[in-house]
Design a protein around this motif. Structure first.
Motif, PDB file in Angstrom:
ATOM      1  N   GLU B 434       0.833  -1.182   0.000  1.00 20.48           N
ATOM      2  CA  GLU B 434       0.000   0.000   0.000  1.00 20.48           C
ATOM      3  C   GLU B 434       0.871   1.236   0.000  1.00 20.48           C
ATOM      4  OE1 GLU B 434      -3.391  -1.112   2.684  1.00 20.48           O
ATOM      5  OE2 GLU B 434      -3.430   1.086   2.873  1.00 20.48           O
ATOM      6  N   LEU B 435       0.534   2.167  -0.869  1.00 26.54           N
ATOM      7  CA  LEU B 435       1.268   3.423  -0.881  1.00 26.54           C
ATOM      8  C   LEU B 435       0.264   4.541  -0.669  1.00 26.54           C
ATOM      9  CD1 LEU B 435       4.334   4.305  -1.772  1.00 26.54           C
ATOM     10  CD2 LEU B 435       3.061   5.441  -3.565  1.00 26.54           C
ATOM     11  N   THR B 436       0.567   5.400   0.297  1.00 28.10           N
ATOM     12  CA  THR B 436      -0.350   6.506   0.581  1.00 28.10           C
ATOM     13  C   THR B 436       0.369   7.828   0.352  1.00 28.10           C
ATOM     14  OG1 THR B 436      -1.361   5.126   2.268  1.00 28.10           O
ATOM     15  CG2 THR B 436      -1.903   7.469   2.312  1.00 28.10           C
ATOM     16  N   ILE B 437      -0.239   8.674  -0.443  1.00 27.80           N
ATOM     17  CA  ILE B 437       0.297  10.027  -0.636  1.00 27.80           C
ATOM     18  C   ILE B 437      -0.702  10.973   0.012  1.00 27.80           C
ATOM     19  CG2 ILE B 437       0.964  11.772  -2.299  1.00 27.80           C
ATOM     20  CD1 ILE B 437       1.682   9.576  -4.218  1.00 27.80           C
ATOM     21  N   ARG B 438      -0.188  11.795   0.924  1.00 30.81           N
ATOM     22  CA  ARG B 438      -1.094  12.574   1.756  1.00 30.81           C
ATOM     23  C   ARG B 438      -0.601  14.015   1.795  1.00 30.81           C
ATOM     24  NH1 ARG B 438      -0.323   9.597   6.216  1.00 30.81           N
ATOM     25  NH2 ARG B 438      -2.000   8.140   5.772  1.00 30.81           N
ATOM     26  N   SER B 449       3.337  13.779   2.501  1.00 31.08           N
ATOM     27  CA  SER B 449       4.019  12.573   2.961  1.00 31.08           C
ATOM     28  C   SER B 449       3.687  11.398   2.058  1.00 31.08           C
ATOM     29  CB  SER B 449       3.682  12.268   4.417  1.00 31.08           C
ATOM     30  OG  SER B 449       2.303  12.241   4.577  1.00 31.08           O
ATOM     31  N   VAL B 450       4.674  10.535   1.938  1.00 27.62           N
ATOM     32  CA  VAL B 450       4.541   9.345   1.113  1.00 27.62           C
ATOM     33  C   VAL B 450       4.836   8.151   2.017  1.00 27.62           C
ATOM     34  CG1 VAL B 450       5.403   8.104  -0.897  1.00 27.62           C
ATOM     35  CG2 VAL B 450       5.270  10.598  -0.937  1.00 27.62           C
ATOM     36  N   GLU B 451       3.808   7.341   2.211  1.00 26.52           N
ATOM     37  CA  GLU B 451       3.918   6.261   3.185  1.00 26.52           C
ATOM     38  C   GLU B 451       3.844   4.921   2.453  1.00 26.52           C
ATOM     39  OE1 GLU B 451       0.973   6.726   6.234  1.00 26.52           O
ATOM     40  OE2 GLU B 451       1.090   4.623   6.810  1.00 26.52           O
ATOM     41  N   ASP B 452       4.735   3.999   2.831  1.00 27.66           N
ATOM     42  CA  ASP B 452       4.656   2.685   2.185  1.00 27.66           C
ATOM     43  C   ASP B 452       4.573   1.587   3.229  1.00 27.66           C
ATOM     44  OD1 ASP B 452       7.321   1.643   2.937  1.00 27.66           O
ATOM     45  OD2 ASP B 452       8.085   3.229   1.617  1.00 27.66           O
ATOM     46  N   THR B 453       4.364   0.368   2.773  1.00 26.89           N
ATOM     47  CA  THR B 453       4.334  -0.769   3.701  1.00 26.89           C
ATOM     48  C   THR B 453       5.453  -1.736   3.333  1.00 26.89           C
ATOM     49  OG1 THR B 453       2.759  -1.883   2.265  1.00 26.89           O
ATOM     50  CG2 THR B 453       1.844  -0.608   4.070  1.00 26.89           C
ATOM     51  N   GLY B 454       6.615  -1.144   3.001  1.00 31.58           N
ATOM     52  CA  GLY B 454       7.739  -1.947   2.517  1.00 31.58           C
ATOM     53  C   GLY B 454       8.661  -2.427   3.618  1.00 31.58           C
ATOM     54  N   THR B 455       9.920  -2.529   3.249  1.00 35.94           N
ATOM     55  CA  THR B 455      10.910  -3.134   4.144  1.00 35.94           C
ATOM     56  C   THR B 455      11.228  -2.272   5.353  1.00 35.94           C
ATOM     57  OG1 THR B 455      12.586  -2.066   2.816  1.00 35.94           O
ATOM     58  CG2 THR B 455      12.094  -4.365   2.305  1.00 35.94           C
ATOM     59  N   GLY B 456      10.949  -0.981   5.258  1.00 39.46           N
ATOM     60  CA  GLY B 456      11.365  -0.091   6.332  1.00 39.46           C
ATOM     61  C   GLY B 456      12.845   0.192   6.230  1.00 39.46           C
ATOM     62  N   ILE B 457      13.332   1.019   7.144  1.00 43.71           N
ATOM     63  CA  ILE B 457      14.730   1.435   7.053  1.00 43.71           C
ATOM     64  C   ILE B 457      15.559   0.709   8.078  1.00 43.71           C
ATOM     65  CG2 ILE B 457      16.199   3.393   7.627  1.00 43.71           C
ATOM     66  CD1 ILE B 457      14.268   4.951   5.838  1.00 43.71           C
ATOM     67  N   GLY B 504       7.038  -0.660   6.957  1.00 43.92           N
ATOM     68  CA  GLY B 504       7.288   0.428   6.024  1.00 43.92           C
ATOM     69  C   GLY B 504       7.717   1.740   6.660  1.00 43.92           C
ATOM     70  N   VAL B 505       7.898   2.729   5.800  1.00 43.50           N
ATOM     71  CA  VAL B 505       8.357   4.041   6.265  1.00 43.50           C
ATOM     72  C   VAL B 505       7.464   5.135   5.694  1.00 43.50           C
ATOM     73  CG1 VAL B 505      10.801   3.565   6.516  1.00 43.50           C
ATOM     74  CG2 VAL B 505       9.917   4.255   4.309  1.00 43.50           C
ATOM     75  N   THR B 506       7.601   6.308   6.285  1.00 51.02           N
ATOM     76  CA  THR B 506       6.951   7.499   5.750  1.00 51.02           C
ATOM     77  C   THR B 506       8.013   8.569   5.535  1.00 51.02           C
ATOM     78  OG1 THR B 506       4.961   6.973   6.979  1.00 51.02           O
ATOM     79  CG2 THR B 506       5.164   9.219   6.129  1.00 51.02           C
ATOM     80  N   PHE B 507       8.124   9.004   4.288  1.00 50.54           N
ATOM     81  CA  PHE B 507       8.971  10.155   3.989  1.00 50.54           C
ATOM     82  C   PHE B 507       8.051  11.359   3.900  1.00 50.54           C
ATOM     83  CE2 PHE B 507      11.930   6.940   2.636  1.00 50.54           C
ATOM     84  CZ  PHE B 507      13.173   7.517   2.837  1.00 50.54           C
ATOM     85  N   SER B 508       8.424  12.471   4.522  1.00 53.32           N
ATOM     86  CA  SER B 508       7.584  13.648   4.333  1.00 53.32           C
ATOM     87  C   SER B 508       8.433  14.892   4.199  1.00 53.32           C
ATOM     88  CB  SER B 508       6.566  13.784   5.457  1.00 53.32           C
ATOM     89  OG  SER B 508       7.122  13.410   6.680  1.00 53.32           O
ATOM     90  N   PHE B 509       7.916  15.852   3.455  1.00 50.67           N
ATOM     91  CA  PHE B 509       8.591  17.146   3.406  1.00 50.67           C
ATOM     92  C   PHE B 509       7.626  18.252   3.788  1.00 50.67           C
ATOM     93  CE2 PHE B 509       7.456  16.371  -1.084  1.00 50.67           C
ATOM     94  CZ  PHE B 509       6.797  17.552  -1.416  1.00 50.67           C
ATOM     95  N   ILE B 510       8.183  19.223   4.475  1.00 49.27           N
ATOM     96  CA  ILE B 510       7.382  20.320   5.003  1.00 49.27           C
ATOM     97  C   ILE B 510       7.878  21.606   4.348  1.00 49.27           C
ATOM     98  CG2 ILE B 510       6.702  21.519   7.117  1.00 49.27           C
ATOM     99  CD1 ILE B 510       7.652  18.937   8.597  1.00 49.27           C
ATOM    100  N   LEU B 511       6.960  22.371   3.772  1.00 49.48           N
ATOM    101  CA  LEU B 511       7.330  23.622   3.119  1.00 49.48           C
ATOM    102  C   LEU B 511       6.578  24.765   3.783  1.00 49.48           C
ATOM    103  CD1 LEU B 511       7.084  22.633  -0.662  1.00 49.48           C
ATOM    104  CD2 LEU B 511       9.125  22.681   0.786  1.00 49.48           C
ATOM    105  N   PRO B 512       7.191  25.933   3.812  1.00 51.13           N
ATOM    106  CA  PRO B 512       6.457  27.075   4.351  1.00 51.13           C
ATOM    107  C   PRO B 512       5.309  27.464   3.418  1.00 51.13           C
ATOM    108  CG  PRO B 512       8.611  27.751   3.529  1.00 51.13           C
ATOM    109  CD  PRO B 512       8.562  26.266   3.436  1.00 51.13           C
ATOM    110  N   VAL B 513       4.240  27.975   4.021  1.00 48.20           N
ATOM    111  CA  VAL B 513       3.086  28.423   3.239  1.00 48.20           C
ATOM    112  C   VAL B 513       3.450  29.699   2.484  1.00 48.20           C
ATOM    113  CG1 VAL B 513       0.827  29.517   3.532  1.00 48.20           C
ATOM    114  CG2 VAL B 513       1.320  27.331   4.616  1.00 48.20           C
TER     115      VAL B 513
END
Ligand SMILES: Nc1ncnc2c1ncn2[C@@H]1O[C@H](COP(=O)(O)OP(=O)(O)OP(=O)(O)O)[C@@H](O)[C@H]1O
Ligand SMILES: [Mg+2]
Lengths: 213, 517
Positions: B434-438, B449-457, B504-513
């Motif tokens: 499962e891949l979730t883009i949120r 954020s992009v979340e997967d249900t993979g191997t993890g880190i 799995g892991v979640t990669f996310s990036f945060i940007l200023p508004v």
């Protein structure tokens, strides 16, 4: 005279520094700015002493790879050490298959270059020796009369004089005489020696078919 | 069945009474082919026919040449050649050979409307004291024939339609565990139509890699879940893709009774999809690699030349200065020249670096107001087709009213695609994929954020992942996350990674508004 290393590289700074380094390490050097320049130097391609080529891969005009192929085609035996400023990995694989000694990515350390050059010169010496030996064997083969040559080809298959005589429809005594001449002209001490000489110049010693071809 | 003592009564029946009592159409004909007796059922058939032929009620004593002759002594007047009438021929044959006729199926074309009439004729020669007679029995099977033809036509239409659409269908009976397949279903699975099939036989045809999935979905369907899946099958050693749909009928306790399903060959679509996805992926990779690659190739070559020259010169100088140089004085003039060259080549290298910096500055995009939801929607087709190939379910959860960010759309899309690709590549094993883009936002920041249900880190220091050329993949360059990080940082944002509580892991990036500070 110390062995010669030819350098072909289009970058003048690199060329000059490599010349200095190799000279300081005790070699004779001769540098060229392009493959064309090197091809123009006839004696360079037929050195009396073992020599080798340090060759840049990418150059305007004829590339290093092409130069290596051209030399190989004309039967020139100059071992090549490639040097490159790019990461030309796929090219390097082919070059190595074509008999390049090594493939050094710039900038390399003196140690790597000297090791490769030594290896190339060793190979050059061996190749020269082999060539000289082959030339000598060919020279001896050329002194054989057609009949002697024919007997020579039969003898190295391991056939007995009697059998060869039957094959060639002559007396056994005639074969015996021819055989002695062959051994003498080829300077072979024994049958095994004769077979070895034949193999060196690529004459197979398998039993020939007696169908008469 | 009559009792034995009634039999004498039967024997006393007259032949007329006998004919009246038989419930099927039977005629008794004399040698002139005249009807001597007939049962009421026989009379009924021909009264019906005689109406259509325009005659009156059926009467006795007429010559039977064909059916209509029963009504019309001049022949039926509709069948052009009485000589071809199969009924007439049957009767004549029996008189000639004495052989009975059993259940002979004949077809008559009955005008005026010209419809076909199918009859089954049985007839027998009787040698009676009054002469040779024929007992003739008709059965009108026209209606049954019509129904059969219609069924055959329906089947033919269905079969052709299925062939055109490359859709087969099947029916499954849970009581007997048998399946009925249409011909196209057989063809899709490379089986001879009519081969006995059941669920296990079907499962054998499924690609081994998909068997577990198919069986799991089927179990779910039996438990009431909808069944609509795509999977591979192997037909004559070739891989095919099929889409299957089914409906399961259950009794009131939820026990499955029967199921009806369709199976469609989608190999062609899949091929196109795969080609398209591959193309897109390659394009993406190429654009990334060439942009990076051109720069690095130019850079390496330009830098390596002066570095080589410097290195060679310095090492040559070292040799010249070495104390064991045969006791000779070092050639100072030469060394001076070498040093001058080293300075010249160092300047050349520095100049290259200066040029690259100018180039990089110029290539920085001008940041603009940017709706990240829209940016994500634009790359969804690309991500979706990848998900499809990798059999990953994709969840897109975009916050409504997401505040705008400030940035370069293409670069940020690149980041998201890189993260998604990594996610897909991390989910190659077993288990839910499962891949979730949120997207989420508040008044200060927007987060993707992009979340997967993979191997993890698994590395000790997650910061390593962001280093250039760090990769654990055979085909990886290890540039994805490094590029991402530099893009996000250039946008004044942060990129982080966290292992999920589950797999799995979640990669996310945060940007200023945009406009916020
Ligand atoms: N979603 C993820 N799950 C698990 N490990 C990951 C994930 N994303 C990245 N990694 C790890 O980080 C490493 C670096 O990722 P990065 O995207 O930088 O390079 P890559 O994917 O290996 O190669 P490429 O340059 O083709 O993207 C990966 O090799 C992998 O080990
Ligand atoms: Mg990656």
């Amino acid at each position: 005279m110390p062995p010669t290393v030819f350098i072909v590289d289009d970058d003048p700074s690199v060329r000059k520094s490599l010349e200095r380094l190799l000279r300081a390490s005790g070699f004779t050097t001769q540098a060229f700015a392009s493959a064309e320049d090197f091809l123009a130097c006839r004696p360079c391609q037929n050195p009396k002493e073992p020599a080798c080529l340090v060759l840049d891969v990418r150059m305007p005009g004829i590339s290093g790879i092409n130069l290596q192929q051209k030399l190989a085609k004309t039967g020139i035996i100059l071992p090549v050490v490639f040097i490159t400023g790019h990461g030309d990995i796929p090219m390097s694989v082919q070059a190595m298959k074509d008999g390049a000694i090594d493939f050094l990515p710039k900038p390399f350390a003196e140690k790597e270059l000297l090791a490769a050059v030594e290896q190339a010169l060793t190979k050059a010496a061996r190749l020269q020796e082999e060539t000289a030996e082959k030339a000598e064997i060919h020279r001896r083969v050329n002194t054989l009369t057609p009949r002697e040559y024919e007997v020579f080809r039969w003898v190295i298959t391991g056939m007995l004089n009697k059998e060869i005589a039957a094959e060639l429809r002559v007396t056994e005594k005639t074969i015996k005489v021819h055989r002695a001449r062959v051994m003498q002209k080829m300077a072979a001490a024994s049958l095994a020696d004769l077979v070895r000489l034949a193999e060196k110049i690529g004459i197979a010693s398998e039993k020939r078919s007696s169908s008469g071809n | 069945m009559k009792k034995e003592r009634d039999l004498p009564q039967v024997e006393r029946l007259t032949i007329d009474e006998f004919f009246q009592g038989i419930p099927v159409p039977v005629f008794l004909l004399n040698e002139d082919r005249r009807v001597e007796k007939m049962t009421p059922a026989a009379a009924a058939i021909f009264s019906g026919l005689s109406e259509s032929a325009g005659g009156d009620e059926c009467t006795f004593g007429r010559v039977v040449n064909c059916i209509h002759c029963l009504d019309d002594p001049r022949g039926c007047g509709h069948t052009p050649f009485c000589g071809k009438c199969p009924v007439r021929k049957t009767i004549l044959d029996i008189y000639a050979t004495g052989q009975p006729c059993r259940q002979k199926e004949v077809k008559l074309t009955l005008s005026p409307d010209g419809h076909d009439c199918h009859l089954v004729i049985s007839a027998e020669l009787l040698a009676l004291p009054s002469g040779r007679k024929i007992l003739l029995h008709f059965e009108d099977i026209t209606a049954r024939k019509k129904a059969e033809e219609k069924l055959a036509l329906t089947k033919d239409i269905l079969d052709r339609a299925q062939k055109v659409a490359r859709v087969g269908s099947w029916h499954m009976d849970f009581l007997t565990n048998t399946m009925l397949w249409t011909d196209e279903a057989y063809r899709l699975f490379g089986l001879e139509p009519g081969t006995p099939v059941n669920y296990d036989r079907f499962l054998q045809k499924v690609h081994p890699g998909d068997r577990e999935y198919v069986a799991r979905k089927w179990r779910a369907a039996l438990a009431g879940e909808p069944y609509e899946i795509e999977h591979r099958i192997i037909v004559n050693g070739q891989v095919k893709w099929v889409r299957e749909k089914a409906e399961v009928e259950t009794d009131k306790n939820g026990k499955p009774l029967r199921a009806i399903g369709t199976v469609q060959d989608i190999t062609g679509y899949k091929q196109q999809e795969t080609d398209k996805a591959r193309l897109q992926r390659e394009l993406l990779h190429v654009s990334r690699v060439t942009a990076m690659g051109e720069l690095t190739a130019a850079l390496t070559h330009e830098m390596n030349q002066p570095l080589m020259a410097i290195m060679g010169n310095v090492q040559a100088a070292q040799r010249l200065l070495a104390p064991d140089a045969q006791g000779q004085e070092p050639d100072l003039e030469e060394i001076r020249e070498i040093l001058a060259d080293v300075v010249k080549d160092s300047k050349r290298a520095a100049e290259i670096i200066r040029k690259i910096r100018v180039y990089l500055k110029k290539s920085l995009h001008k940041p603009v107001l940017l709706d990240l939801n829209t940016a994500i929607r634009e790359i969804l087709p690309l991500i979706r087709s990848n998900a499809l190939i990798k059999n990953v379910s994709l969840n897109i959860e975009l916050a409504p009213d997401l505040p705008p960010a400030r940035g370069d759309r293409v670069q940020l899309q690149q980041v998201i695609v890189n993260l998604a690709l990594n996610g897909f590549e991390a989910m190659t094993g077993e288990g839910e994929k499962e891949l979730t883009i949120r997207t989420t936002g508040n008044e200060k920041t927007v987060t993707v954020s992009v979340e997967d249900t993979g191997t993890g880190i698994t590395v000790d220091n997650p910061e390593d992942l962001f280093k250039p050329f760090f990769t654990t993949k055979n085909e990886g360059m290890g540039m994805g996350l490094a590029v991402n990080k530099s893009i996000i940082e250039a946008h004044g944002g942060t990129l982080k990674v966290e292992n999920n509580r589950g797999p799995g892991v979640t990669f996310s990036f945060i940007l200023p508004v945009y406009g916020g500070d």
